[in-house]
Design an enzyme around this catalytic site. Structure first.
Site, PDB file in Angstrom:
ATOM      1  N   HIS B 116      -3.153 -49.938  23.666  1.00 45.85           N
ATOM      2  CA  HIS B 116      -2.318 -48.788  24.030  1.00 45.85           C
ATOM      3  C   HIS B 116      -2.504 -48.437  25.501  1.00 45.85           C
ATOM      4  CE1 HIS B 116      -1.985 -47.299  19.609  1.00 45.85           C
ATOM      5  NE2 HIS B 116      -0.939 -48.013  19.956  1.00 45.85           N
ATOM      6  N   ASP B 118      -2.839 -45.690  27.039  1.00 46.27           N
ATOM      7  CA  ASP B 118      -3.865 -44.710  27.416  1.00 46.27           C
ATOM      8  C   ASP B 118      -5.259 -45.346  27.434  1.00 46.27           C
ATOM      9  OD1 ASP B 118      -3.671 -44.881  24.610  1.00 46.27           O
ATOM     10  OD2 ASP B 118      -4.541 -42.892  24.322  1.00 46.27           O
ATOM     11  N   HIS B 182      -6.180 -49.177  13.419  1.00 48.70           N
ATOM     12  CA  HIS B 182      -5.469 -48.235  14.296  1.00 48.70           C
ATOM     13  C   HIS B 182      -3.988 -48.616  14.281  1.00 48.70           C
ATOM     14  CE1 HIS B 182      -4.939 -45.317  17.389  1.00 48.70           C
ATOM     15  NE2 HIS B 182      -4.864 -46.137  18.405  1.00 48.70           N
ATOM     16  N   ASP B 204     -10.307 -45.875  19.133  1.00 54.07           N
ATOM     17  CA  ASP B 204      -9.347 -45.106  18.331  1.00 54.07           C
ATOM     18  C   ASP B 204      -9.307 -45.730  16.938  1.00 54.07           C
ATOM     19  OD1 ASP B 204      -8.892 -44.063  20.805  1.00 54.07           O
ATOM     20  OD2 ASP B 204      -6.721 -44.339  20.770  1.00 54.07           O
ATOM     21  N   ASP B 236     -13.427 -40.690  18.256  1.00 51.95           N
ATOM     22  CA  ASP B 236     -12.024 -40.303  18.465  1.00 51.95           C
ATOM     23  C   ASP B 236     -11.712 -38.917  17.868  1.00 51.95           C
ATOM     24  OD1 ASP B 236      -9.247 -40.091  18.308  1.00 51.95           O
ATOM     25  OD2 ASP B 236      -8.961 -41.935  17.144  1.00 51.95           O
ATOM     26  N   HIS B 275       3.635 -50.599  18.144  1.00 50.41           N
ATOM     27  CA  HIS B 275       3.197 -50.362  16.764  1.00 50.41           C
ATOM     28  C   HIS B 275       3.620 -51.538  15.886  1.00 50.41           C
ATOM     29  CE1 HIS B 275       1.778 -48.465  13.272  1.00 50.41           C
ATOM     30  NE2 HIS B 275       1.919 -47.216  13.653  1.00 50.41           N
ATOM     31  N   SER B 407       0.071 -40.961  11.330  1.00 54.04           N
ATOM     32  CA  SER B 407      -0.752 -41.071  12.530  1.00 54.04           C
ATOM     33  C   SER B 407      -1.650 -42.303  12.459  1.00 54.04           C
ATOM     34  CB  SER B 407      -1.600 -39.807  12.660  1.00 54.04           C
ATOM     35  OG  SER B 407      -2.538 -39.964  13.708  1.00 54.04           O
ATOM     36  N   GLY B 408      -2.100 -42.746  13.604  1.00 53.37           N
ATOM     37  CA  GLY B 408      -3.039 -43.853  13.689  1.00 53.37           C
ATOM     38  C   GLY B 408      -4.472 -43.390  13.889  1.00 53.37           C
ATOM     39  N   HIS B 409      -4.662 -42.076  13.837  1.00 55.06           N
ATOM     40  CA  HIS B 409      -5.998 -41.525  14.098  1.00 55.06           C
ATOM     41  C   HIS B 409      -6.561 -40.856  12.844  1.00 55.06           C
ATOM     42  CE1 HIS B 409      -5.681 -42.108  18.487  1.00 55.06           C
ATOM     43  NE2 HIS B 409      -4.400 -41.865  18.285  1.00 55.06           N
TER      44      HIS B 409
END
EC number: 3.1.-.-
Lengths: 594, 594
Positions: B116, B118, B182, B204, B236, B275, B407-409
Site C-alpha cells: 500500500h 502509505d 491484510h 497492517d 496496527d 485490493h 476493512s483490512g484492519h
C-alpha cells in the site's frame, strides 16, 4: 447546479406595493378528527396549482418551495446551505429566489416549518429583497429563533405565530398545520388546500414514539388529510437510504446518564445549539448526577436563552452556573454544554481543546461527548478536534462508542409508514440529494404509489397539479446565490474558479513600464510571486524576471503593444513556471506604457 | 505537525560511500515452531536499540520507522500520505526522513511490510536522496508494485524478495518475516532481534479466518516470538476504536454475488486498485454469473497486470475483455472493475458517471457498486459521484446497503487477541491518529500490559530499549515534506498560508510607475483584481484605482519612496477592499521608480 450571477430585482409597480395583504388570523381546529368534510376549499375545474421547488433537491440544505395558484402564492421554508471546499471564501449559499421576487405581488405568506437554518437562513436576505413585509407563519419556537436572526440583520418583519392544529387562509389557499417530531421543538408539517387540489408537505420529521417534549408526529392528522385526499405528497428524504426506524431521542438520554455518572473529571458535551431536546436531556442527566450545567458558545447561549424564555427548555436557575464561576467548582461537579460538534475551528469545543478558551480548561481524565454526527464534509475537522482531545488524555465518546446521538429524520420504515397512512395520489420526494430522492421514490413505489405518479424533480422544476393529475410544467429561473462578505449574489463561477487556481498554484505578477516610441523598458521589471513553490524561490524569481525582461525587449523591438504585449509576457512567464514547477499558477501582467 | 521546509542533505563521506553493503540472502526457517531457541542474536548488556517512528503516528499515512542499534540501522516501511484541504495545491506528503539520510552509512536495509502507498510511496524519493542502493526487502507482490513506481520515477534499486518464514541478517539485526492477513496479498509482519532486545512489528493486519488466498495471519509465529520474548510490540491501531472483529473478506463475495446475479444491465464495481483479493472475488462472481470482466482505470489495469503475472490474481484470458470490445457485448454480460471508489474527479468511475469515458457508457438501470469506504476527507467527492449516478437512474450499492466492503484492519477484539498471544513487555501503538493510538493503548492495558510500559509516541520521538527496559530518548528531526509539482520539500507553511489567503479571498495587484524627483505618477496606475467579489467588480476596480492614485500622489508629495511607498498604497487598497467587501484579499504592490 447553475450559478446565478445576476440577482435580478423584480419590477414592483406602486399598485403592487399598495396591495392589501391578506393576513388571516389562525383558527384552531375544534373538532379534531371528528369532521368528515372533504376540504375547506372549493375545487375549480380549470385551476392549476404550480409547485416549484427552489431549493432542497440538490443537497440537504437551502429548502424553499413556492406554491402558486392563480394570483396567490405561498412559500414554504426559506433556508440556506453552508459552503464546502468547492466554494472557496464563500460564507453562505442561498437558493436563487428570483421567481419569488418576480411574483412578489402574489405572495400571501411565508410558512416556516421549523427553526433549523436550512429552513430559515435565507429569510433575512429575502425580507431585505421584498418590497413589503410579507407575514411569516411559524410556531413560537421557530419565530423565536428567526427573530434572533432578524435582529442581527436589522430586519423588521411581521411574525405570525401558529401552532399545530391551526388552520389559516392565505389568498385562495387554506393551510392546516400539524405537529411533527424532529430534532428541534415546534416543528410542523403543512396541508395545503387549493382550488386545484391538495398538497401534504411533511416538513422534516421522524416518528419518535417516546419524544422528550411529549409531542408526537400527528398520525391522526395524517390519516384525516389522507382521507380528504392528498393529490401530491412531499416528504423528507434525508434518511431514505437508512433501512430502519430511527431510534428515539430518549435513547440518547439513556446513553448519556451512565457516562456522566462514571466520569471522574469535567464532562464536556458538544451538540447542535438548536437541539433543545438534546440539551434538555443533557441538563437532566447532569442534575440527576449532582452536577451543575454550564452553557458556552455564542449560539448555544443564545438558543438556550430563547428556549428557556419560551418554555421549551426547562433548566432551573439554581442548576445553571456561569462559565466565569467554573474556577470555584470541583471538576467533577460540572457538565459543560458547548458548540463545536462539527469541529468548527472557532467554536467553544475547539478553543477548549486547544487551550484557548477564556474560562474553560480541560485536563487529562476529563470526559468529552460529541453528541452529534459530522455533517458531510466536516469529518476531518471533527477528527482534528477529537485528536487534540485524545492527546490531552481525555476520554472521548462519539456515536460509534455509545448512542450519544440519534438522527432527527425518519428512516425508510417510517417513511413507508407515513406513505401508507396518507396514500397520496402523487409523490415528490424532497429534502435530499439525488441519491436520497431516488431511494425515497423506490419506497413510495413499494407502498403502492404508481411509478408514473412519482416525480423526481430538480430545483426550478415546476409541477402542475390540475384535476387531471400532475405533470411537469415550464422550469423557472433557479440556482444558487453566494453570500460572500458583504456581497450577495455577485460572486460568479469565474471568481470561484479564479480562487481555485490561486489557492491551488499561487499567483505571479508582472509589473513593468515601457516607452513604446523608444522601444525601451523604463526602470526595473518587477515579478512578484505568491503561493508559488519551486526550488529556491528567490532563484526562481530572478530567472522569471530575466525571462520576462528578455521577452519584453524582443516584443518591443517587434512593435508589440497593449494587450498583446502583456499577453506575450504572461505566456513566457507561464511556460517558464510550468517548466520549473510543473504547476500552472495564475499570471497577471500589467505593463504601463509611458 | 511541524513543517520542515529545508530538506537537509546529509554529509556523506567517500568512506561511507565505499562501505560494503551487508546484503544477506534470506534463509527459510526449516523447523517451523519446532525449535525452542531463545533467539538468534546474542544480547549485549550495554546495547541500546533506538526505535524512531518518523511517520504514521499523526495520521493513517506515511508510515516509516527506523530501528537503530550501534552502527546498524534498518528502516521499516517508507510511505506517503495524500493531502487534504489543509494543504492546497500539494500533490503528496512525505515523512521528513532527514534522520535516515544523516545516518545513511548505518542503513543496512529497508523492509516494506506490504504494497500500500502509505507504506511504499516515499520509497522513490528516498532512493533518489540516498547516495547508494540500499537493498529493499519485501514479498514478490510488494516488490511488483514498488517496481512499477520505481519505473515511473526512473529510479534503479536493489530489490530482494523475501517471504513469510524467511529470516535475514542485517548488520547486527536478525529479521524474521511472518505472514499477516491484510487487504492486499503478500503482507508481512516482522520480528526484529537486536543485541539490545526484540521488537515485534505487526504491520497492517486483520485476523481473517477464511482468507481469499488461504494465507492466515501466522498465529504460530506470533506465539513462538512471544515465547522468545518480545521486549517491544508495535501494532496496527487503525480500527482500535471498532469494538468488534472485522468481518472476513469472504463476506464481500457473498454480498456481491446476488447483486450481480439480479442485475439487469451493466454492473460497474469501483474498488481500490491494490485490493487483489477483492478483485479476485469480483472476477469470480462475474464469471459465475456468466459475465465477462472489463478492467479500466490506469492503476487498476496496471495492478491487475502485475498481480496476474505474479500469480496473485487468477482471471483466465477468456473471461477478460478489453474496454474497446464492450460495444459488441450485451450490457448484462459484463462486469466492469474500475478505479474511482474515492470519488476522484479524473478516475474511471467519475468519467463514466459524467459521460466522459471513452469506451464505457452507463444507462438507467445499470448497477454500480462502490466496493470501498471513503477515506476521511473524501466523503463529499464520493457523494458527488453517487449523486450523478442516481440522476442517471443507476442502482447504486455501497457499504450501507450491503456488505460490499469490509476493512483490512483488525478490530479491537482481534488486537486484544494478538496482544494476548504475544504478551509483550512493552507496547507502542502505531498506524493511527492520536485517538486511535490512545484507544489501542487502553486495549493493551486491558490485556495486561502495565500502563507504564505503554508508550504513546509522536513522530520523531525516540524509544530506547536496553536490558533495563524502554524509555524515551532524545527526539530527532521529523515532520512532513511536501511534494508540490516538481518540488520536494521546498513548499513552506508560508506558501501554504499564501495559497489559503489567495484561495479564500483573492488577490489585488497594484502596478504604477513614478518619478520620485518630479513627485509625479508616470502613465496609468493599474489595479488588477482576481478572485475578489463585491458589487459591480468594474465599479470596485475603478474606485480602487482612484484610491491608490490619490494615496500615491499624497505619498509622493511627502517624499515617501521604496518599500514605504508600496506599503502605503497596499494599506490604502486593503482598507478600501475591507470596507467594500468585508474580506481581506492579498494585496501586492509594485511601484517602479523611474
Amino acid at each position: 447546479m447553475t450559478v446565478t450571477v445576476e440577482h435580478k430585482r423584480p419590477q414592483i409597480t406602486p399598485e403592487d406595493q399598495m396591495e392589501k395583504e391578506t393576513f388571516s388570523k389562525p383558527r384552531t381546529r375544534k373538532a379534531r378528527g371528528g369532521s368528515r368534510r372533504r376540504g375547506s376549499v372549493e375545487r375549480k375545474p380549470d385551476a392549476t396549482l404550480k409547485v416549484i421547488p427552489l431549493g432542497g433537491l440538490d443537497a440537504i440544505g437551502k429548502n424553499m418551495t413556492a406554491f402558486e395558484c392563480g394570483d396567490d402564492m405561498i412559500l414554504v421554508d426559506a433556508g440556506l446551505m453552508f459552503p464546502d471546499d468547492d466554494h472557496p471564501g464563500i460564507d453562505l449559499i442561498l437558493p436563487d429566489y428570483t421567481y419569488v421576487l418576480e411574483n412578489e405581488h402574489k405572495l400571501r405568506g411565508i410558512i416556516i416549518t421549523h427553526g433549523h437554518e436550512d429552513h430559515t437562513g435565507s429569510l433575512p436576505y429575502l425580507m431585505k429583497d421584498l418590497s413589503r413585509k410579507v407575514p411569516i407563519y411559524a410556531t413560537k419556537m421557530t419565530l423565536g429563533l428567526v427573530e434572533g436572526k432578524f435582529n442581527e440583520h436589522r430586519v423588521k418583519a411581521r411574525l405570525a405565530e401558529v401552532k399545530a392544529g391551526d388552520e389559516i387562509k392565505l389568498g385562495s389557499f387554506v393551510v392546516d398545520f400539524f405537529a411533527v417530531n424532529h430534532s428541534i421543538p415546534g416543528a410542523l408539517g403543512v396541508f395545503l388546500q387549493s382550488p386545484a387540489g391538495n398538497v401534504l408537505h411533511t416538513g422534516d420529521f421522524k416518528l419518535d414514539q417516546s419524544p422528550i417534549d411529549g409531542v408526537h408526529t400527528d398520525f391522526g392528522a395524517l390519516a384525516r388529510f389522507g382521507k380528504m385526499g392528498v393529490d401530491l405528497m412531499m416528504s423528507d428524504s434525508t434518511n431514505a437510504m437508512n433501512p430502519n426506524f430511527t431510534p428515539s431521542e430518549a435513547e440518547v438520554g439513556r446513553a448519556l446518564r451512565p457516562i456522566i455518572e462514571n466520569a471522574k473529571g469535567r464532562v464536556i458535551i458538544a451538540s447542535f445549539a438548536s437541539h433543545i431536546h438534546r440539551l434538555q436531556q443533557i441538563a437532566d442527566a447532569a442534575v440527576a448526577c449532582g452536577r451543575k450545567v454550564v452553557v458556552t458558545g455564542r449560539s448555544m447561549v443564545q438558543n438556550t436563552d430563547i428556549a428557556r424564555r419560551l418554555g421549551y427548555l426547562k433548566i432551573q436557575d439554581v442548576d445553571l452556573i456561569d462559565a466565569y464561576d467554573l474556577k470555584d467548582m470541583p471538576a467533577d461537579k460540572v457538565v459543560i454544554m458547548c458548540t463545536g460538534s462539527q469541529g468548527e475551528p472557532l467554536s467553544a469545543l475547539a478553543r477548549i481543546a486547544n487551550g484557548e478558551h477564556r474560562t474553560i480548561q480541560i485536563d487529562e481524565g476529563d470526559t468529552v461527548i460529541i453528541s452529534a454526527t459530522p455533517v458531510p464534509g466536516n469529518e476531518k475537522a471533527v477528527t482534528r478536534v477529537v485528536n487534540s482531545l485524545a492527546k490531552i488524555g481525555c476520554d472521548v465518546y462519539d456515536k460509534r462508542r455509545a448512542m450519544v446521538h440519534v438522527s432527527g429524520h425518519a428512516g425508510a420504515e417510517e417513511l413507508k409508514l407515513v406513505l401508507s397512512i396518507v396514500q397520496p395520489k402523487n409523490f415528490m420526494p424532497v429534502h435530499g440529494e439525488a441519491t436520497h430522492l431516488r431511494a425515497h421514490a423506490k419506497l413510495a413505489e413499494a407502498t403502492g404509489v404508481p411509478a408514473r405518479n412519482i416525480f423526481l424533480c430538480e430545483n426550478g422544476d415546476t409541477l402542475e397539479l390540475t384535476q387531471d393529475g400532475v405533470r411537469f410544467g415550464e422550469p423557472v429561473e433557479s440556482g444558487i446565490v453566494y453570500v460572500d462578505g458583504l456581497s450577495v449574489g455577485d460572486t460568479s463561477k469565474d471568481v470561484l474558479d479564479e480562487r481555485q487556481t490561486l489557492g491551488g498554484a499561487g499567483v505571479a505578477l508582472i509589473c513593468a513600464a515601457v516607452d513604446l516610441r523608444k522601444k525601451q523598458i523604463m526602470g526595473h521589471v518587477r515579478v512578484e510571486m505568491r503561493g508559488i513553490t519551486g526550488g529556491d524561490v528567490s532563484d526562481l524569481r530572478r530567472e522569471a524576471t530575466d525571462t520576462v525582461k528578455g521577452t519584453l525587449r524582443r516584443a518591443l523591438e517587434k512593435g508589440t503593444k497593449g494587450r498583446d504585449l502583456e499577453k506575450t509576457c504572461r505566456d513566457s512567464l507561464l511556460s517558464l513556471l510550468w517548466e520549473r514547477t510543473k504547476q500552472r499558477p495564475m499570471v497577471v501582467s500589467s505593463i504601463i506604457e509611458l
